[in-house]
Scaffold this motif. Sequence first.
Motif, PDB file in Angstrom:
ATOM      1  N   UNK A   1      30.117  62.508  77.383  1.00 52.95           N
ATOM      2  CA  UNK A   1      29.784  62.082  76.016  1.00 52.95           C
ATOM      3  C   UNK A   1      30.288  60.655  75.807  1.00 52.95           C
ATOM      4  N   UNK A   2      29.438  59.820  75.261  1.00 52.22           N
ATOM      5  CA  UNK A   2      29.809  58.419  75.022  1.00 52.22           C
ATOM      6  C   UNK A   2      30.844  58.335  73.902  1.00 52.22           C
ATOM      7  N   UNK A   3      30.680  59.169  72.868  1.00 54.76           N
ATOM      8  CA  UNK A   3      31.617  59.185  71.739  1.00 54.76           C
ATOM      9  C   UNK A   3      32.175  60.604  71.626  1.00 54.76           C
ATOM     10  N   UNK A   4      33.302  60.881  72.307  1.00 56.13           N
ATOM     11  CA  UNK A   4      33.841  62.245  72.295  1.00 56.13           C
ATOM     12  C   UNK A   4      34.061  62.734  70.860  1.00 56.13           C
ATOM     13  N   UNK A   5      33.747  64.006  70.618  1.00 58.53           N
ATOM     14  CA  UNK A   5      33.979  64.588  69.290  1.00 58.53           C
ATOM     15  C   UNK A   5      32.898  64.258  68.277  1.00 58.53           C
ATOM     16  N   UNK A   6      31.917  63.529  68.672  1.00 54.27           N
ATOM     17  CA  UNK A   6      30.836  63.129  67.753  1.00 54.27           C
ATOM     18  C   UNK A   6      29.587  63.916  68.083  1.00 54.27           C
ATOM     19  N   UNK A   7      28.834  64.387  67.098  1.00 57.60           N
ATOM     20  CA  UNK A   7      29.056  64.288  65.658  1.00 57.60           C
ATOM     21  C   UNK A   7      29.766  65.536  65.148  1.00 57.60           C
ATOM     22  N   UNK A   8      30.262  65.447  63.904  1.00 54.08           N
ATOM     23  CA  UNK A   8      30.822  66.651  63.272  1.00 54.08           C
ATOM     24  C   UNK A   8      29.671  67.396  62.599  1.00 54.08           C
TER      25      UNK A   8
END
Length: 272
Positions: free
Chosen positions: A256-263
């Motif tokens: 994932x490029x942006x860990x934890x995204x999206x909520x």
Amino acid sequence: MATLQEQFNKEGFLILRGALDKEVINAIYREAREIFAVQIKRVTGQTVDIDDRDVFENAMFEFFEKDFDAFVNTGKTVQHSISLHRLGVSDQILDLLWQVGISQPVIGARPAMQFNSRFLSKGGSKHWKLDAHQDWRTGQGSLDSTVIWFPMVNAGEEIGALQVIPGSHTVGLLESSTSGYQGGITAALREEEFVQTEFEVGDLLIFSSFLVHRSGNNVTHNIRWSVQLRYNNLDEPTFIERGYPMAYLYKPETELVTPGFPTVEQLKSLYE
Ligand SMILES: O=C(O)CCC(=O)C(=O)O
């Protein structure tokens, strides 16, 4: 008087003056700068006038220095612009390909855009200039695969327009240090055989993917904005015989490029 096809076959390239609609080119150039301007604002805080060339390009250099990853990704995003892709499949371009003998064109690789400047380089000249190469090695498509190259700003020697070796499209596939874009032909080439090309906006270069060529030397403070479109010919017998090889590999990120995204909240608020 030789036909376009005869000239193309002999030299391996043609420079066609005023072949492209300037408004179409300007729209592609504008869309590219608009996309960059959004990220320039995010990264540097500046709202830049995209029509003020020096101010805008200085902001490009600052963006490059401050957030290299975002710069690279924005550069890739620009290459996915609708205006650029629309030109790549336009009747005007297809007609040109037919005129040089590409009877059944198919896209060889996604359209590419270059932002050629030594101020947009981390690795010395090897990252902003391409050494002498033949595009066929990177695409490995039909024998008659063809490239269209054009600048979106007037481009001559000073700003590093392409240099080509006329007639080199029939010397064969030359030894090279790479099949990618860093590195180049290792076989001996005679410096005096390179010809410097020059363009005004609207002019284009169309060339055999076997033509030996390289980036010129941009000694200015400006960016040389240019485009490359690549095509194969579905009718070409060796391309058919080799099973339509597709040597360009497009693949997804493994992480994932942006860990934890999206909520979940972000998604809900988008659609509610
Ligand atoms: O525009 C350049 O400087 C180099 C482009 C080129 O040679 C290519 O993409 O094959």
